[in-house]
Write a protein that holds these residues in place. Structure first.
Motif, short mmCIF file in Angstrom:
data_model
loop_
_atom_site.label_atom_id
_atom_site.label_comp_id
_atom_site.label_asym_id
_atom_site.label_seq_id
_atom_site.Cartn_x
_atom_site.Cartn_y
_atom_site.Cartn_z
N ILE A 1 -14.37 26.61 123.66
CA ILE A 1 -12.76 26.45 123.31
C ILE A 1 -11.76 27.67 123.51
N GLN A 2 -12.44 28.67 122.92
CA GLN A 2 -12.14 29.99 122.92
C GLN A 2 -11.91 30.11 124.66
N THR A 3 -11.95 30.15 125.90
CA THR A 3 -12.43 30.46 127.06
C THR A 3 -11.03 29.26 127.32
N ASN A 4 -11.17 28.28 127.43
CA ASN A 4 -10.78 27.17 127.36
C ASN A 4 -8.96 27.49 127.25
N SER A 5 -7.98 27.16 128.79
CA SER A 5 -6.51 27.26 128.54
C SER A 5 -6.17 26.61 127.29
N LEU A 6 -6.83 26.81 126.47
CA LEU A 6 -6.15 25.71 125.17
C LEU A 6 -4.62 26.19 124.42
N GLY A 7 -4.69 28.18 124.96
CA GLY A 7 -3.78 28.39 123.90
C GLY A 7 -4.58 29.40 122.84
N LYS A 8 -3.76 30.53 123.05
CA LYS A 8 -4.43 31.88 122.63
C LYS A 8 -5.02 31.59 120.78
N GLU A 9 -3.63 30.47 120.14
CA GLU A 9 -2.88 30.25 118.22
C GLU A 9 -4.25 29.24 118.24
N VAL A 10 -4.73 28.11 118.70
CA VAL A 10 -6.00 27.21 118.30
C VAL A 10 -7.40 27.98 118.52
N ALA A 11 -7.63 29.03 119.87
CA ALA A 11 -8.82 30.02 119.37
C ALA A 11 -8.85 30.46 118.51
N VAL A 12 -7.83 31.52 118.03
CA VAL A 12 -7.87 32.27 116.98
C VAL A 12 -8.54 31.63 115.69
N LEU A 13 -7.90 30.54 115.61
CA LEU A 13 -7.45 29.91 114.28
C LEU A 13 -9.31 29.20 114.01
N SER A 14 -9.08 28.79 115.76
CA SER A 14 -11.06 28.75 115.19
C SER A 14 -11.84 29.69 114.98
N ALA A 15 -11.17 31.08 115.76
CA ALA A 15 -12.42 32.10 115.83
C ALA A 15 -12.46 32.35 113.71
N ASN A 16 -11.36 32.41 113.01
CA ASN A 16 -10.98 32.45 111.91
C ASN A 16 -12.00 31.66 110.77
N ARG A 17 -12.30 30.08 111.58
CA ARG A 17 -12.91 29.71 111.03
C ARG A 17 -14.18 29.33 110.60
N ASP A 18 -14.53 29.72 112.00
CA ASP A 18 -15.63 30.09 111.69
C ASP A 18 -16.36 31.27 110.90
N PHE A 19 -15.68 32.44 110.57
CA PHE A 19 -15.59 33.32 109.62
C PHE A 19 -15.53 33.20 108.30
N LEU A 20 -14.74 31.56 108.10
CA LEU A 20 -14.61 31.04 106.51
C LEU A 20 -16.01 30.47 106.53
N GLU A 21 -16.50 30.20 107.54
CA GLU A 21 -17.58 28.68 107.36
C GLU A 21 -18.75 29.88 106.83
N ALA A 22 -19.40 31.05 107.86
CA ALA A 22 -20.20 31.68 107.51
C ALA A 22 -19.83 32.63 106.06
N LEU A 23 -18.74 33.45 105.66
CA LEU A 23 -18.92 33.49 104.25
C LEU A 23 -19.26 32.61 103.41
N SER A 24 -18.94 31.09 103.15
CA SER A 24 -19.14 30.40 102.85
C SER A 24 -20.49 30.18 102.56
N SER A 25 -20.61 30.12 103.80
CA SER A 25 -22.30 28.94 103.59
C SER A 25 -23.04 30.73 103.62
N ARG A 26 -22.95 32.62 103.33
CA ARG A 26 -23.94 33.53 103.11
C ARG A 26 -24.56 34.01 104.32
N ASP A 27 -24.14 33.19 105.67
CA ASP A 27 -24.58 33.00 107.47
C ASP A 27 -24.61 34.77 107.37
N VAL A 28 -25.73 36.44 107.47
CA VAL A 28 -25.20 36.78 108.73
C VAL A 28 -25.61 36.90 109.18
#
Length: 250
Positions: free
Chosen positions: A77-104
């Motif tokens: 998703i991040q490397t495709n030409s989908l736009g920087k905004e989508v890629a950044v939001l995708s990375a931030n969503r991964d952060f929130l999911e890792a935070l919720s699941s306590r996945d180190v």
């Protein structure tokens, strides 16, 4: 001479009709071509469709706990030409999911490896460097799981840096994440969390009364006085009852 002139006029008319027919055919072809083009998806729609498809695949991989596949899809998703905004939001969503699941492990994969990285947990001192930041997350995750309910997210981009601000009203928490574009995609290099002021309460009646017309303001004041009188009478009756019981030992 007259016959020649007659054939010449008919020849010109024929050519004129042929020219008109040719123009009509060309116009029709243009119309059908435009109509066919309008039914095709625009590049933006194609990108949006691809984003949705990849997001669904990534979510399915997360449900299967196949985090390696989820990471690959995230990178796609991040490397495709989908736009920087989508890629950044995708990375931030991964952060929130890792935070919720306590996945180190997932949290470690999101951070940049540089020493310029910085993490500031709520009410904690700044932590610098990938290894130290990872240890801080391990300490935080030992406190148990906590659902992250983000009610508002804003994103801002400038060149190869993206900023995402997330608000968790339930936890009274605001989080700011800074991402940088690397050869491995968008990576987190700064995180800061802090307390959030609770939502403003509705104005109380006596405060609103100052801005109301005189007649209505007087009515509100009388209503407030009646409530105070009833409360006073109730307290007085309770005290009288308590004294009576003490006197007669009821």
């Amino acid at each position: 001479g007259g016959l020649a002139a007659h054939f010449l006029r008919r020849s010109r008319a024929t050519r004129d009709r042929s020219h008109v027919v040719g123009l009509a055919v060309n116009i029709a072809e243009d119309v059908f071509a435009d109509d066919e083009f309008s039914t095709r998806s625009s590049p933006e729609e194609a990108e949006e469709s691809l984003v949705v498809e990849l997001e669904d695949e990534m979510q399915a991989a997360i449900i299967r706990e196949d985090f390696e596949a989820a990471a690959r899809i995230r990178d796609e998703i991040q490397t495709n030409s989908l736009g920087k905004e989508v890629a950044v939001l995708s990375a931030n969503r991964d952060f929130l999911e890792a935070l919720s699941s306590r996945d180190v492990k997932r949290m470690a994969s999101l951070w940049s490896k540089g020493e310029h990285t910085c993490c500031m947990h709520a009410k904690k001192r700044p932590v610098h460097g990938h290894s130290n930041i990872l240890e801080s997350w391990k300490t935080l995750f030992r406190r148990g799981r906590r659902n992250v309910d983000v009610s508002k997210t804003t994103v801002h981009l400038r060149d190869t840096v993206g900023r995402v601000v997330s608000i968790d009203e339930e936890a009274h928490l605001v989080m700011t994440n800074l991402f940088e574009l690397t050869s491995q995609g968008w990576k987190l290099w700064h995180h800061q969390a802090g307390p959030l002021d609770p939502p403003e309460e509705k104005p109380k009646l006596h405060w609103l009364a100052r801005f109301l017309p005189g007649k209505l303001r007087d009515m509100l004041e009388e209503a407030r006085d009646r409530r105070r009188t009833r409360k006073f009478r109730k307290e007085l009756e309770e005290k009288q009852l308590m004294l009576t019981r003490q006197l007669f030992k009821v």
